[in-house]
Design an enzyme around this catalytic site. Sequence first.
Site, PDB file in Angstrom:
ATOM      1  N   LEU A   1       2.230  -4.785   8.549  1.00  0.00           N
ATOM      2  CA  LEU A   1       3.088  -3.892   7.775  1.00  0.00           C
ATOM      3  C   LEU A   1       2.339  -2.580   7.616  1.00  0.00           C
ATOM      4  O   LEU A   1       1.142  -2.582   7.303  1.00  0.00           O
ATOM      5  CB  LEU A   1       3.360  -4.445   6.378  1.00  0.00           C
ATOM      6  CG  LEU A   1       3.888  -5.868   6.207  1.00  0.00           C
ATOM      7  CD1 LEU A   1       4.188  -6.111   4.726  1.00  0.00           C
ATOM      8  CD2 LEU A   1       5.140  -6.099   7.022  1.00  0.00           C
ATOM      9  N   CYS A   2       3.025  -1.452   7.805  1.00  0.00           N
ATOM     10  CA  CYS A   2       2.384  -0.154   7.566  1.00  0.00           C
ATOM     11  C   CYS A   2       1.951  -0.093   6.101  1.00  0.00           C
ATOM     12  O   CYS A   2       2.777  -0.270   5.192  1.00  0.00           O
ATOM     13  CB  CYS A   2       3.356   0.982   7.866  1.00  0.00           C
ATOM     14  SG  CYS A   2       2.734   2.572   7.296  1.00  0.00           S
ATOM     15  N   ILE A   3       0.689   0.154   5.895  1.00  0.00           N
ATOM     16  CA  ILE A   3       0.152   0.066   4.528  1.00  0.00           C
ATOM     17  C   ILE A   3       0.768   1.121   3.599  1.00  0.00           C
ATOM     18  O   ILE A   3       1.121   0.816   2.458  1.00  0.00           O
ATOM     19  CB  ILE A   3      -1.402   0.137   4.534  1.00  0.00           C
ATOM     20  CG1 ILE A   3      -1.967  -0.127   3.141  1.00  0.00           C
ATOM     21  CG2 ILE A   3      -1.919   1.453   5.083  1.00  0.00           C
ATOM     22  CD1 ILE A   3      -3.447  -0.415   3.119  1.00  0.00           C
TER      23      ILE A   3
ATOM     24  N   PHE B   1       5.855  -3.561  11.332  1.00  0.00           N
ATOM     25  CA  PHE B   1       6.989  -3.250  10.449  1.00  0.00           C
ATOM     26  C   PHE B   1       6.717  -1.918   9.757  1.00  0.00           C
ATOM     27  O   PHE B   1       5.638  -1.703   9.198  1.00  0.00           O
ATOM     28  CB  PHE B   1       7.166  -4.350   9.395  1.00  0.00           C
ATOM     29  CG  PHE B   1       7.531  -5.703   9.961  1.00  0.00           C
ATOM     30  CD1 PHE B   1       6.541  -6.562  10.425  1.00  0.00           C
ATOM     31  CD2 PHE B   1       8.852  -6.116  10.029  1.00  0.00           C
ATOM     32  CE1 PHE B   1       6.862  -7.804  10.946  1.00  0.00           C
ATOM     33  CE2 PHE B   1       9.192  -7.370  10.542  1.00  0.00           C
ATOM     34  CZ  PHE B   1       8.190  -8.219  11.001  1.00  0.00           C
TER      35      PHE B   1
ATOM     36  N   ALA C   1       4.324   0.117   2.857  1.00  0.00           N
ATOM     37  CA  ALA C   1       4.380  -1.107   2.058  1.00  0.00           C
ATOM     38  C   ALA C   1       3.982  -0.852   0.607  1.00  0.00           C
ATOM     39  O   ALA C   1       4.684  -1.260  -0.319  1.00  0.00           O
ATOM     40  CB  ALA C   1       3.483  -2.171   2.683  1.00  0.00           C
TER      41      ALA C   1
END
Lengths: 114, 130
Positions: free
Chosen positions: B78-80, B40, B83
């Site tokens: 999730l892309c850190i 995501f 996010a």
Amino acid sequence: MKHTLIHLNTSPYSSLACKEGLDLALVLATFEQPVDLCLSGAALALLTDDQQPTVEHGKNLHKLLAGLEFYDIENVFIEANSGLDNTKTWQGVQPLNQAEWQAMFSHYQQVFRF
Amino acid sequence: MQYTLLITGSPYQTKACHSALRFIKAALLEYPNSIKGVFFYEDAVLIGNQIAQPPRDEINITQAWQDIAQQHNIPLYLCIAAAVRRGIINDTESRRYELEQHTLAEGFQLEGLGTFVDLMNTTNKVIQFR
């Protein structure tokens, strides 16, 4: 190795999409994945010279363009008749005619749009 | 054939997360090992917000993803960077930013875009939902 095209189609100032698309391109390049860019629609605003965005506008993404070559991102395509005044825009783009533009999307194993 | 899904559309502004869920259900029904992972990015990371409370008569899209991922052992990344800027914070990031709470829903993990590159290179095809 897969050849990736990142297609930017949204304004650099209307959302984070343009920035996050560029971020992905830079990460792919950092990991030595072949990646090209193409711009259309509102994303063409990225190319205009002398941008002076405020903090509310967001980062000056135009400045990133000059650094793309250091990431070995050498191809940035636009469609030739996109209405840009090419005396006031970044000179590193490669204009394609309509047939070339349409054919371009088939040259890549994957295309991601932002 | 193994797929990686790249989901970039917001769970509120678009149906990207919903369409991807329908895709993944259909794919798994026919080919149980066809999904390598789901990444995501952009506003799609809002799927990982554990404190969002959808109305009870609507789908809980976060729960739906948690269920399918658990049933089929599919990692949800999730892309850190995407996010954290949107307030989806795990325990580690919470401590790093000296916050008192974390908001990452169970079953999701924060990872860098390098993880996406790895998925890209180890699956046949990446499909973007936006």
